[in-house]
Design a protein around this motif. Sequence first.
Motif, PDB file in Angstrom:
ATOM      1  N   GLU A 142      13.915 110.508 -67.103  1.00  0.00           N
ATOM      2  CA  GLU A 142      13.394 110.781 -68.443  1.00  0.00           C
ATOM      3  C   GLU A 142      14.294 110.178 -69.519  1.00  0.00           C
ATOM      4  O   GLU A 142      13.816 109.576 -70.486  1.00  0.00           O
ATOM      5  CB  GLU A 142      13.265 112.288 -68.666  1.00  0.00           C
ATOM      6  N   ALA A 143      15.611 110.306 -69.343  1.00  0.00           N
ATOM      7  CA  ALA A 143      16.546 109.796 -70.343  1.00  0.00           C
ATOM      8  C   ALA A 143      16.538 108.275 -70.403  1.00  0.00           C
ATOM      9  O   ALA A 143      16.557 107.688 -71.488  1.00  0.00           O
ATOM     10  CB  ALA A 143      17.957 110.301 -70.036  1.00  0.00           C
ATOM     11  N   VAL A 144      16.517 107.618 -69.244  1.00  0.00           N
ATOM     12  CA  VAL A 144      16.525 106.160 -69.221  1.00  0.00           C
ATOM     13  C   VAL A 144      15.219 105.604 -69.787  1.00  0.00           C
ATOM     14  O   VAL A 144      15.218 104.644 -70.565  1.00  0.00           O
ATOM     15  CB  VAL A 144      16.768 105.648 -67.781  1.00  0.00           C
ATOM     16  N   LEU A 145      14.097 106.195 -69.414  1.00  0.00           N
ATOM     17  CA  LEU A 145      12.810 105.747 -69.954  1.00  0.00           C
ATOM     18  C   LEU A 145      12.736 105.982 -71.459  1.00  0.00           C
ATOM     19  O   LEU A 145      12.122 105.192 -72.188  1.00  0.00           O
ATOM     20  CB  LEU A 145      11.663 106.470 -69.248  1.00  0.00           C
ATOM     21  N   HIS A 146      13.354 107.040 -71.925  1.00  0.00           N
ATOM     22  CA  HIS A 146      13.365 107.301 -73.371  1.00  0.00           C
ATOM     23  C   HIS A 146      14.139 106.215 -74.108  1.00  0.00           C
ATOM     24  O   HIS A 146      13.698 105.738 -75.162  1.00  0.00           O
ATOM     25  CB  HIS A 146      13.983 108.674 -73.639  1.00  0.00           C
ATOM     26  N   PHE A 147      15.273 105.800 -73.568  1.00  0.00           N
ATOM     27  CA  PHE A 147      16.068 104.756 -74.226  1.00  0.00           C
ATOM     28  C   PHE A 147      15.297 103.437 -74.298  1.00  0.00           C
ATOM     29  O   PHE A 147      15.294 102.774 -75.337  1.00  0.00           O
ATOM     30  CB  PHE A 147      17.378 104.539 -73.466  1.00  0.00           C
ATOM     31  N   TRP A 148      14.628 103.051 -73.211  1.00  0.00           N
ATOM     32  CA  TRP A 148      13.966 101.743 -73.133  1.00  0.00           C
ATOM     33  C   TRP A 148      12.481 101.804 -73.465  1.00  0.00           C
ATOM     34  O   TRP A 148      11.751 100.823 -73.230  1.00  0.00           O
ATOM     35  CB  TRP A 148      14.148 101.161 -71.731  1.00  0.00           C
ATOM     36  N   SER A 149      12.026 102.893 -74.024  1.00  0.00           N
ATOM     37  CA  SER A 149      10.593 103.107 -74.236  1.00  0.00           C
ATOM     38  C   SER A 149       9.924 101.970 -75.018  1.00  0.00           C
ATOM     39  O   SER A 149      10.445 101.495 -76.030  1.00  0.00           O
ATOM     40  CB  SER A 149      10.378 104.427 -74.980  1.00  0.00           C
ATOM     41  N   LEU A 150       8.749 101.577 -74.532  1.00  0.00           N
ATOM     42  CA  LEU A 150       7.936 100.597 -75.261  1.00  0.00           C
ATOM     43  C   LEU A 150       7.062 101.281 -76.301  1.00  0.00           C
ATOM     44  O   LEU A 150       6.413 100.608 -77.109  1.00  0.00           O
ATOM     45  CB  LEU A 150       7.062  99.803 -74.278  1.00  0.00           C
ATOM     46  N   ASP A 151       7.039 102.618 -76.278  1.00  0.00           N
ATOM     47  CA  ASP A 151       6.310 103.380 -77.295  1.00  0.00           C
ATOM     48  C   ASP A 151       7.164 103.674 -78.520  1.00  0.00           C
ATOM     49  O   ASP A 151       6.694 104.301 -79.475  1.00  0.00           O
ATOM     50  CB  ASP A 151       5.810 104.707 -76.706  1.00  0.00           C
ATOM     51  N   ASN A 152       8.407 103.248 -78.495  1.00  0.00           N
ATOM     52  CA  ASN A 152       9.281 103.394 -79.667  1.00  0.00           C
ATOM     53  C   ASN A 152       8.573 102.803 -80.885  1.00  0.00           C
ATOM     54  O   ASN A 152       8.055 101.678 -80.830  1.00  0.00           O
ATOM     55  CB  ASN A 152      10.594 102.660 -79.395  1.00  0.00           C
ATOM     56  N   ILE A 153       8.525 103.543 -81.979  1.00  0.00           N
ATOM     57  CA  ILE A 153       7.729 103.104 -83.123  1.00  0.00           C
ATOM     58  C   ILE A 153       8.278 101.836 -83.773  1.00  0.00           C
ATOM     59  O   ILE A 153       7.569 101.166 -84.522  1.00  0.00           O
ATOM     60  CB  ILE A 153       7.607 104.221 -84.172  1.00  0.00           C
ATOM     61  N   TYR A 154       9.515 101.469 -83.468  1.00  0.00           N
ATOM     62  CA  TYR A 154      10.102 100.263 -84.048  1.00  0.00           C
ATOM     63  C   TYR A 154       9.927  99.045 -83.147  1.00  0.00           C
ATOM     64  O   TYR A 154      10.115  97.906 -83.594  1.00  0.00           O
ATOM     65  CB  TYR A 154      11.598 100.476 -84.323  1.00  0.00           C
ATOM     66  N   ALA A 159       7.570  90.472 -81.977  1.00  0.00           N
ATOM     67  CA  ALA A 159       8.592  90.239 -83.004  1.00  0.00           C
ATOM     68  C   ALA A 159       9.829  89.591 -82.414  1.00  0.00           C
ATOM     69  O   ALA A 159      10.125  89.724 -81.221  1.00  0.00           O
ATOM     70  CB  ALA A 159       8.961  91.557 -83.677  1.00  0.00           C
ATOM     71  N   ARG A 160      10.578  88.891 -83.267  1.00  0.00           N
ATOM     72  CA  ARG A 160      11.856  88.318 -82.842  1.00  0.00           C
ATOM     73  C   ARG A 160      12.922  89.392 -82.685  1.00  0.00           C
ATOM     74  O   ARG A 160      13.802  89.299 -81.832  1.00  0.00           O
ATOM     75  CB  ARG A 160      12.328  87.279 -83.869  1.00  0.00           C
ATOM     76  N   ALA A 161      12.868  90.415 -83.538  1.00  0.00           N
ATOM     77  CA  ALA A 161      13.791  91.541 -83.496  1.00  0.00           C
ATOM     78  C   ALA A 161      13.057  92.751 -84.057  1.00  0.00           C
ATOM     79  O   ALA A 161      12.006  92.616 -84.681  1.00  0.00           O
ATOM     80  CB  ALA A 161      15.061  91.246 -84.289  1.00  0.00           C
ATOM     81  N   TRP A 162      13.605  93.936 -83.859  1.00  0.00           N
ATOM     82  CA  TRP A 162      12.879  95.160 -84.213  1.00  0.00           C
ATOM     83  C   TRP A 162      13.506  95.901 -85.385  1.00  0.00           C
ATOM     84  O   TRP A 162      12.882  96.789 -85.960  1.00  0.00           O
ATOM     85  CB  TRP A 162      12.802  96.085 -83.003  1.00  0.00           C
ATOM     86  N   SER A 163      14.725  95.574 -85.712  1.00  0.00           N
ATOM     87  CA  SER A 163      15.390  96.193 -86.859  1.00  0.00           C
ATOM     88  C   SER A 163      16.121  95.108 -87.631  1.00  0.00           C
ATOM     89  O   SER A 163      16.296  93.988 -87.151  1.00  0.00           O
ATOM     90  CB  SER A 163      16.367  97.295 -86.405  1.00  0.00           C
ATOM     91  N   GLY A 164      16.529  95.463 -88.832  1.00  0.00           N
ATOM     92  CA  GLY A 164      17.230  94.502 -89.678  1.00  0.00           C
ATOM     93  C   GLY A 164      17.591  95.151 -90.999  1.00  0.00           C
ATOM     94  O   GLY A 164      17.698  96.378 -91.098  1.00  0.00           O
TER      95      GLY A 164
END
Length: 327
Positions: A142-154, A159-164
Amino acid sequence: RTLPADAVTIVFSHTNGSCFTPEVLDSLRRLGKRSPNFAWTINPEPPALGENFRNVQRESTYYGARFAVENFGARYIFMQRADSVFQRGSFLTDLAGLLMKAPPPLVPMPGGRVGMCPLQAQLTDVYGRYHLDDHCMFGTAEAVLHFWSLDNIYYSSSARAWSGAKQGNVRPGCRYPAVESDNGFIWVADDLARRGVPMPHSTRDLLKERAFVFNPEAWDYVCRRKHTSTHLSLPVDSATFNKLNPKSMLTMVPFGIHAQCKEERFLFNCSGVADGIQNRTDTPRWACSASNTRCFSVRERWRQPGNIKRVKASTVDMRLNSGRAFE
């Protein structure tokens, strides 16, 4: 005591882009025939590979972890790059013990704390905030899937990157934060947006709240980054063959875990790291688009730095796509 062999499954995960060649498929099939505990999952390449192939990295890791849970009922996931090895077979049992003994997270975290390697973790924000190591990770599924989640809203696969800068994650002199920072930043930013968990003040505080850093040297860790074409017969002397040995880390990453935290037998203790270290800038400046990957998608070749004129399709990007799962 180590885990019985039938309690562990090794999963190779990648995408079906130009790096995935018939030669790779043949190798996977041979490994599958030789070992009943080896499996693989190959998934569609994302619409954009991402700067420094961050989208490929994230999706390969996520799909591999999900495959392990859905097909083998994995309760714990150990994720690592395919160009590295932990030579002592007790490391999974040891990591499970460390996780069980770790104090509960100081903030609510799905699946509990996540264990990480120290290698590329940066306690300075000069490469972007929350610059965590992405070479190896351990935790509950659960913890590992949470870190790498593709459902993360960002996260965006196009995209080239997800934050900036817009999200408050600036890497001075570069358009995008480093891959490691992007992963760490959207991990905590999504927790803030979805669950109201405050973002930590610094990477030091993030480690204290949500993670623990294990010491790969305790299990004779060897990483062959940039030298994966060299075939080795294990065991080998980790001091000689490890391209990310502690001595090199002290020079390469002066505000990293090796230089700033106390090394213990299995763990690094970062409780003594000084306030304000996130503001330090007197550290090596890495190229904005530096990458150790040598296989490029034809459709993205023009977007990569260095005016690449020739690509070897047989050179395989195996970055962060191999992991172990056990019950």
